[in-house]
Design a protein around this motif. Structure first.
Motif, PDB file in Angstrom:
ATOM      1  N   ASP A 160     -12.517  21.619  13.371  1.00  0.00           N
ATOM      2  CA  ASP A 160     -11.695  22.514  12.553  1.00  0.00           C
ATOM      3  C   ASP A 160     -12.047  22.415  11.066  1.00  0.00           C
ATOM      4  O   ASP A 160     -11.771  23.324  10.297  1.00  0.00           O
ATOM      5  CB  ASP A 160     -10.210  22.220  12.756  1.00  0.00           C
ATOM      6  N   ASP A 169      -3.200  19.052  22.881  1.00  0.00           N
ATOM      7  CA  ASP A 169      -2.238  19.214  21.784  1.00  0.00           C
ATOM      8  C   ASP A 169      -2.710  20.266  20.781  1.00  0.00           C
ATOM      9  O   ASP A 169      -1.918  21.061  20.277  1.00  0.00           O
ATOM     10  CB  ASP A 169      -1.999  17.883  21.072  1.00  0.00           C
ATOM     11  N   THR A 170      -4.010  20.290  20.498  1.00  0.00           N
ATOM     12  CA  THR A 170      -4.572  21.297  19.596  1.00  0.00           C
ATOM     13  C   THR A 170      -4.433  22.690  20.202  1.00  0.00           C
ATOM     14  O   THR A 170      -4.008  23.630  19.528  1.00  0.00           O
ATOM     15  CB  THR A 170      -6.051  20.986  19.309  1.00  0.00           C
ATOM     16  N   VAL A 217      -2.299  23.725  22.587  1.00  0.00           N
ATOM     17  CA  VAL A 217      -0.904  24.143  22.732  1.00  0.00           C
ATOM     18  C   VAL A 217      -0.303  24.503  21.369  1.00  0.00           C
ATOM     19  O   VAL A 217       0.640  25.295  21.294  1.00  0.00           O
ATOM     20  CB  VAL A 217      -0.060  23.079  23.479  1.00  0.00           C
ATOM     21  N   GLY A 218      -0.893  23.988  20.300  1.00  0.00           N
ATOM     22  CA  GLY A 218      -0.424  24.329  18.961  1.00  0.00           C
ATOM     23  C   GLY A 218      -0.885  25.699  18.503  1.00  0.00           C
ATOM     24  O   GLY A 218      -0.408  26.212  17.480  1.00  0.00           O
ATOM     25  N   ALA A 219      -1.811  26.324  19.244  1.00  0.00           N
ATOM     26  CA  ALA A 219      -2.359  27.612  18.803  1.00  0.00           C
ATOM     27  C   ALA A 219      -2.263  28.720  19.850  1.00  0.00           C
ATOM     28  O   ALA A 219      -1.788  29.818  19.548  1.00  0.00           O
ATOM     29  CB  ALA A 219      -3.822  27.425  18.400  1.00  0.00           C
ATOM     30  N   ALA A 253       1.161  30.694  21.031  1.00  0.00           N
ATOM     31  CA  ALA A 253       1.656  31.566  19.952  1.00  0.00           C
ATOM     32  C   ALA A 253       0.783  32.809  19.813  1.00  0.00           C
ATOM     33  O   ALA A 253       1.294  33.907  19.573  1.00  0.00           O
ATOM     34  CB  ALA A 253       1.704  30.796  18.634  1.00  0.00           C
ATOM     35  N   THR A 306       5.049  22.014  27.586  1.00  0.00           N
ATOM     36  CA  THR A 306       5.765  23.233  27.223  1.00  0.00           C
ATOM     37  C   THR A 306       4.929  24.470  27.533  1.00  0.00           C
ATOM     38  O   THR A 306       5.461  25.575  27.576  1.00  0.00           O
ATOM     39  CB  THR A 306       6.122  23.227  25.727  1.00  0.00           C
ATOM     40  N   TRP A 307       3.638  24.303  27.736  1.00  0.00           N
ATOM     41  CA  TRP A 307       2.742  25.434  28.019  1.00  0.00           C
ATOM     42  C   TRP A 307       2.665  25.604  29.521  1.00  0.00           C
ATOM     43  O   TRP A 307       2.420  24.639  30.265  1.00  0.00           O
ATOM     44  CB  TRP A 307       1.374  25.123  27.433  1.00  0.00           C
TER      45      TRP A 307
END
Length: 186
Positions: free
Chosen positions: A20, A53-54, A56-58, A61, A91-92
């Motif tokens: 990133d 985690d990366t 699911v953070g993007a 959404a 959560t995904w």
């Protein structure tokens, strides 16, 4: 038997850590198409916890914001198996934790009916599966930058992993998409 592909953004000096911080200036439609072909067509995705985690953070959404985002929908619909030694809560949708030994579990998964299995990032998982001979294609997106510091795909402790070039392409940004398979693969 199901095919397993792994995709990695990698700097010219072998660094794979924190893409990133150096990858995005080189992303274009050519790379997007290649990533989609490798990752977006899989019905099962293996991810290490940090990569999960990366993602699911993007991605959830992005899918919620744009119902026409084919990659976000594909990733959401895919079965996601997360490799971690710690108990996880998800959560995904379609996410689960790998149960048991990595090599044994992936060997069984590969023998199950279904489509392609893909990995993205997840360096420690890729290393272990390469060493066990379970990866059919290693997609390296070699960026024209030397990062200098950071985790490398192959470190000083790695045993040799013989590979055979399956294909290569140069993108207009200078990124090389190199696909390797096991050396004994035709």
């Amino acid at each position: 038997m199901r095919k397993i592909t792994a995709g990695m953004f990698i700097a010219a000096d072998g660094v794979v850590e924190s893409p990133d911080k150096w990858h995005f200036p080189y992303f274009n439609d050519e790379m997007g198409a290649a990533v989609t072909a490798q990752l977006g067509t899989a019905d099962t995705i293996l991810l290490g916890r940090v990569t999960y985690d990366t993602f699911v953070g993007a991605w959830p959404a992005r899918e919620a914001a744009d119902a026409d985002d084919a990659m976000a929908k594909s990733l959401g619909d895919a079965r996601k198996i997360v490799v971690s030694r710690s108990p996880l809560e998800f959560t995904w949708r379609n996410s689960e934790q790998l149960q048991g030994d990595l090599i044994e579990s992936v060997t069984k998964l590969k023998a199950e009916p279904g489509g392609p299995i893909a990995l993205s990032g997840s360096v420690s998982v890729v290393r272990q599966l390469l060493a066990a001979g379970l990866i059919d294609e290693l997609h390296l997106f070699v960026h024209p930058i030397a990062v200098g510091r950071g985790l490398r795909l192959f470190d000083d402790t790695a045993d040799p992993v013989p590979l055979k070039l399956l294909s290569s392409a140069a993108f207009t940004t200078g990124v090389l998409h190199v696909v390797y398979g096991p050396a004994d693969q035709a």
